[in-house]
Enzyme design. Structure first.
Site, PDB file in Angstrom:
ATOM      1  N   LYS A 274      -9.926   0.239   0.899  1.00 59.14           N
ATOM      2  CA  LYS A 274      -9.588  -0.209  -0.630  1.00 59.14           C
ATOM      3  C   LYS A 274      -9.011  -1.593  -1.001  1.00 59.14           C
ATOM      4  O   LYS A 274      -9.588  -2.322  -2.104  1.00 59.14           O
ATOM      5  CB  LYS A 274      -7.970   0.379   0.157  1.00 59.14           C
ATOM      6  CG  LYS A 274      -6.535   0.008  -1.549  1.00 59.14           C
ATOM      7  CD  LYS A 274      -5.444   0.938  -1.443  1.00 59.14           C
ATOM      8  CE  LYS A 274      -4.763   0.969  -2.127  1.00 59.14           C
ATOM      9  NZ  LYS A 274      -3.318   1.558  -2.343  1.00 59.14           N
ATOM     10  N   HIS A 335      -3.213  12.196   3.920  1.00 58.89           N
ATOM     11  CA  HIS A 335      -2.502  10.458   3.499  1.00 58.89           C
ATOM     12  C   HIS A 335      -1.254  10.550   5.055  1.00 58.89           C
ATOM     13  O   HIS A 335      -0.494   9.251   5.015  1.00 58.89           O
ATOM     14  CB  HIS A 335      -1.943  10.165   2.203  1.00 58.89           C
ATOM     15  CG  HIS A 335      -2.433   9.086   2.223  1.00 58.89           C
ATOM     16  ND1 HIS A 335      -2.832   7.998   1.487  1.00 58.89           N
ATOM     17  CD2 HIS A 335      -0.716   7.976   1.849  1.00 58.89           C
ATOM     18  CE1 HIS A 335      -2.553   6.422   1.828  1.00 58.89           C
ATOM     19  NE2 HIS A 335      -0.859   6.483   1.452  1.00 58.89           N
TER      20      HIS A 335
END
Length: 410
Positions: A274, A335
């Site tokens: 990310k 997540h």
């Protein structure tokens, strides 16, 4: 000075002739064409060019599309330009060029240019998602309009349509995309202001939804339900994600070539992270054992986890679908494993710097992070990963994990 009755009574002759209105403004009566069309009546202003005093003609427009009053006003504007040393014909040409550029720079054209300019910064899936959102919810409403013509209410109308579906967070995201397009337009000279930036406080507030996460008390039952499922590769993917608490995209793209068996490290390249920085994950004994169990199943592929075709990694929602299938849809997401791990690390007394580094969170100081992204707090990160694997074992099999708080070095 001319009157409408004079102009209406003026008939075309064999040659063009002009009717004076005063101060070098004329109406030129042109002859009929061989095709039978009636000759035009055109407003002309005669003037001398500012730089060399040569005589020149400015065409103002046709009568009656341009009335007497409009022609006189246009002549006055041209005379004002001359007083400032500006040639009216040059000014007219520049205005037409600017007008054509404005017409060409519609919001959609500039937005697609912005998207192409930023494409390499995004993951391909994110880039496709952003463009698709613009195509579905923005371009149909303002895409064909010149980007300089849009005002805050126009942007608000687009967002209100999305809010009417109850998608308040999505409406805010669309406003952010539009604002980014305008920032690009401003720096490239295609716009002067950003109407989206003026919508602060105009959109409906929404409560940010946090990812559902398991609690420690959930783990024994979660492991039992997981083991009862028959999807061997997906079960191993879930367990590996729990052990490493990385993001879904990082697990999906994991490749066997990234595993350093000798040093017990998983090297994730920056393009899949990310934050776009390489990330090293220390592999616990349990993680290595899992990979050895997995290798006979997927070792014929470059990817650790695939479910159908060995050339394609498992789908984005594969692990989430398994979580739903075993009845844990409302209690956790993939997540959410990160939140579970993080809270346990802080409770165990590990240093926050090591925890955040292993979670691959963005460092406040970008330069500092660039120099230290590989090695910072490595020994403690190795201890964290082994402690976490032992803790998960304790929840699955009943073993006891010794708290680390008293032994953490300052």
């Amino acid at each position: 000075m001319l009157k409408d009755v004079h102009i209406r009574n003026a008939k075309p002759e064999e040659k063009s002739y002009r009717l004076p209105d005063g101060e070098w403004l004329y109406l030129e009566i042109r002859p009929n064409r061989k095709s039978g069309k009636v000759g035009k009546k055109v407003w002309l202003l005669k003037y001398r060019q500012p730089d060399n005093r040569k005589e020149s003609i400015l065409t103002i427009g046709e009568y009656p599309k341009v009335s007497i009053k409009q022609a006189r006003n246009a002549a006055d504007e041209a005379r004002d330009l001359l007083k400032r040393g500006i040639d009216p014909n040059t000014h007219k040409k520049n205005a037409l060029i600017k007008q054509s550029r404005v017409a060409a720079n519609t919001f959609e054209v500039v937005a697609r240019e912005w998207h192409a300019n930023n494409y390499e910064k995004w993951k391909p899936t994110n880039a496709a998602k952003i463009l698709r959102r613009l195509e579905l919810d923005v371009f149909p409403h303002i895409g064909e309009r010149p980007i300089t013509a849009l005002e805050p209410p126009d942007i608000l109308d687009v967002c209100r349509l999305i809010e009417s579906r109850g998608a308040f967070e999505y409406a805010s995201r669309i406003k952010q995309f539009i604002a980014a397009v305008y920032r690009y337009a401003i720096v490239t000279g295609k716009a002067r202001h950003n109407p989206a930036s003026e919508l602060r406080g105009a959109l409906k507030a929404y409560k940010q939804q946090h990812h559902a996460a398991l609690s420690n008390a959930d783990l024994p039952q979660f492991f039992r339900d997981l083991e009862a499922d028959s999807s061997t590769v997906l079960k191993l993917a879930i367990r590996f994600t729990l052990l490493t608490f990385v993001r879904t995209a990082e697990v999906r793209g994991a490749q066997w070539s990234e595993i350093d068996w000798d040093k017990a490290v998983w090297h994730i390249p920056g393009e899949r992270m990310k934050m776009k920085l390489p990330h090293d994950v220390p592999l616990s004994r349990q993680a290595l054992d899992l990979l050895r169990e997995l290798h006979p199943l997927t070792g014929d592929s470059e990817f650790l986890f695939y479910t159908q075709r060995r050339t394609v990694p498992m789908s984005e929602n594969a692990m989430l679908q398994l979580i739903r299938r075993i009845g844990w849809k409302e209690k956790t997401t993939v997540h959410g494993f990160r939140a579970l791990a993080s809270s346990n690390f802080y409770d165990a007394g590990f240093r926050s710097e090591a925890i955040e580094k292993q979670l691959a969170h963005k460092e406040p100081n970008a330069v500092k992070g660039a120099y230290n992204h590989m090695a910072r707090f490595w020994e403690e990160r190795v201890r964290i990963m082994q402690w976490w694997a032992d803790f998960l074992d304790s929840q699955q099999h009943g073993a006891r994990v010794i708290p680390i708080r008293a032994g953490v070095s300052a």
